[in-house]
Motif scaffolding. Structure first.
Motif, short mmCIF file in Angstrom:
data_model
loop_
_atom_site.label_atom_id
_atom_site.label_comp_id
_atom_site.label_asym_id
_atom_site.label_seq_id
_atom_site.Cartn_x
_atom_site.Cartn_y
_atom_site.Cartn_z
N GLY A 56 0.83 -1.20 0.00
CA GLY A 56 0.00 0.00 0.00
C GLY A 56 0.86 1.26 0.00
N ARG A 57 2.00 1.19 0.71
CA ARG A 57 2.92 2.35 0.72
C ARG A 57 3.44 2.64 -0.68
NH1 ARG A 57 6.45 -0.82 4.65
NH2 ARG A 57 4.92 -2.27 3.88
N ASP A 156 -7.32 7.35 0.03
CA ASP A 156 -6.50 6.25 0.54
C ASP A 156 -7.42 5.31 1.35
OD1 ASP A 156 -4.96 4.58 2.09
OD2 ASP A 156 -3.45 6.08 2.59
N GLN A 159 -7.29 1.07 4.52
CA GLN A 159 -8.02 0.43 5.64
C GLN A 159 -9.51 0.30 5.35
OE1 GLN A 159 -7.14 1.97 9.52
NE2 GLN A 159 -5.04 2.47 9.02
N SER A 180 -4.81 -1.64 0.28
CA SER A 180 -3.65 -2.41 0.77
C SER A 180 -4.09 -3.85 1.04
CB SER A 180 -3.14 -1.77 2.08
OG SER A 180 -2.37 -2.71 2.82
N LYS A 185 -5.18 -6.36 7.00
CA LYS A 185 -6.33 -5.87 6.25
C LYS A 185 -7.39 -6.97 6.05
CE LYS A 185 -4.28 -1.93 5.89
NZ LYS A 185 -2.92 -2.13 6.35
C1 LIG Z 1 -4.03 4.83 5.65
C2 LIG Z 1 -2.92 3.95 5.16
N1 LIG Z 1 -2.30 4.24 4.01
C3 LIG Z 1 -1.30 3.47 3.54
C4 LIG Z 1 -0.88 2.34 4.21
C5 LIG Z 1 0.23 1.48 3.68
O1 LIG Z 1 -0.17 0.19 3.37
P1 LIG Z 1 0.85 -1.05 3.45
O2 LIG Z 1 0.95 -1.46 4.87
O3 LIG Z 1 0.24 -2.09 2.58
O4 LIG Z 1 2.14 -0.57 2.91
C6 LIG Z 1 -1.50 2.00 5.41
C7 LIG Z 1 -1.07 0.82 6.17
O5 LIG Z 1 -1.75 0.29 6.98
C8 LIG Z 1 -2.55 2.83 5.91
O6 LIG Z 1 -3.15 2.54 7.06
#
Ligand SMILES: Cc1ncc(COP(=O)(O)O)c(C=O)c1O
Length: 413
Positions: A56-57, A156, A159, A180, A185
């Motif tokens: 997700g990042r 975004d 969640q 994500s 999740k």
């Molecule tokens: C609001 C939000 N954006 C982005 C991310 C990033 O996702 P990931 O953990 O898959 O990298 C998260 C991670 O929980 C998140 O809570």
């Protein structure tokens, strides 16, 4: 009687051994599952374009990169909520952009009224709404205010997969959205991120970047598979006590990091993610039932307040957040954990208080007060499919006992 070996994890999604075996079998005999998975996500979201990446990042970083590219590099600030997952500011920084905070309203966890109206569209490239704990933010208003200023919106929904507001799925508001598939999740493939958009220009900018990302190595796929087996076995409340008792695993800790890789999605994990994705409605329905029961049963009052759901929102309830008087919060958390419930204090600080960001923020101070209040008061309760009605009764009893007795400290008898 409490079962000493039962510990309900704070987040996650039940995966059976059959799920793991079927997913591995599928990965060995079919090569089109990732394509099918993408098509199903695209169709469910009702968007024209969808692509998968490693996390997700990575998805959020690439979404912001894409907006920067279509904007011609004119603007370099990104507005994010003053209380949110640390991955959000880290993705902004990783995309070479600057973080600007807008305060949150502690009662809704959404942007505070008027917080977005003050921004100058000549410097702000985008606003990121983060739909914490699966509670949809007021995306109709956020999108209207941002677009009036010529500012892009990132929905975004890392969640909030399965949630919606105004009848439209979370993640599909604004100009680009993300999801994500991380371990906590409601649909997981251990790691994974998704970008969705209806804009051809943004889609083109995303495609150009995704095409050149490094592919997953065999070693990385093997590591994902090993993690999946461990996850399936130990997320169960009968197994979770084991990882939970190993502090070096750092479960549930939040660190600010920008050194994560930007890479392609691991296609070996697609069958697992796809399998859960086909169950998304059932997964979400169960979380909603669990959340509604807690809403009915918890002893609401000045020391324990609910988070208000935005009108027209259908939450995905990845977790059930409550706001507790800071004087009692640690005692409630300790008592819940001692009683086998994986309650958490969520992210440890407001974004304004993340040490690595202190000198980089475009704006601190007054606009972080709401975020700091949330950081002192929030507690999240689990909502996933392993939570039973007895677990919920236990949660309610523990919270009622600690708050009712006015206990500021907790030590097991
Ligand atoms: C609001 C939000 N954006 C982005 C991310 C990033 O996702 P990931 O953990 O898959 O990298 C998260 C991670 O929980 C998140 O809570």
């Amino acid at each position: 009687m409490m079962d000493a070996l039962r510990f309900v994890p704070p987040a996650g999604t039940p995966i059976s051994l059959v799920d793991v075996l079927c997913s591995v079998g599928n990965a060995l005999i079919r090569s089109d599952t990732l394509q099918q998975f993408k098509e199903d996500v695209r169709a469910r979201a009702g968007v024209r374009y969808c692509d998968f990446v490693s996390t997700g990042r990575a998805a959020l970083t690439l979404a912001l990169h894409a907006l920067k590219a279509v904007d011609g590099g004119r603007r370099d600030e990104v507005v994010i909520p003053s209380y949110t997952c640390f991955s959000v500011p880290s993705s902004v920084v990783k995309a070479g952009l600057k973080v600007r905070l807008a305060d949150v309203d502690p009662m809704t966890l959404d942007f505070a009224p008027g917080a977005l109206e003050q921004f100058d569209g000549s410097r702000v490239l985008a606003v990121v709404a983060t739909n914490l704990y699966g509670l949809p933010n007021d995306l109709p208003s956020i999108t209207r205010v941002a677009h009036e200023r010529g500012v892009y919106v990132v929905d975004d929904a890392a969640q909030c997969l399965g949630g919606s507001i105004g009848g439209r799925p979370s993640g599909t508001w604004g100009d680009v959205g993300i999801y994500s598939f991380d371990k906590g999740k409601n649909v997981t493939s251990i790691d994974g991120g998704v970008l969705v958009t209806n804009s051809e220009r943004i889609a083109e900018a995303i495609t150009q970047q995704v095409r050149v990302l490094p592919q997953c190595t065999i070693g990385e796929s093997a590591a994902h598979l090993a993690k999946l087996v461990v996850y399936a076995a130990l997320l169960h409340p009968r197994g979770y006590w084991l990882p939970n008792s190993l502090p070096f695993l750092g479960l549930g800790t939040t660190a600010y990091r920008t050194d994560y890789p930007l890479a392609q999605y691991d296609s070996w994990m697609a069958p697992m993610g796809h399998r859960l994705f086909t169950r998304l409605d059932a997964i979400t329905a169960q979380r909603r039932v669990n959340a509604e029961r807690l809403k009915r049963m918890l002893p609401w009052g000045p020391k324990l307040e609910p988070v208000v759901i935005k009108p027209g929102a259908e939450p995905a309830y990845l977790r059930f957040p409550v706001l507790i008087d800071p004087e009692y919060r640690d005692a409630v958390l300790a008592a819940l954990r001692a009683n086998g419930i994986g309650a958490t204090a969520s992210y440890p600080t407001a974004i304004s208080d993340v040490p690595e960001l202190r000198n980089q923020l475009q704006s601190v101070g007054r606009e972080a007060k709401g975020g700091q209040s949330v950081a002192r008061r929030i507690v999240t309760l689990p909502t996933h499919g392993y939570v039973t009605s007895r677990d919920q009764e236990r949660m309610v009893k523990v919270v009622t006992d600690v708050l009712g007795a006015g206990r500021r400290n907790y030590s097991p008898q």
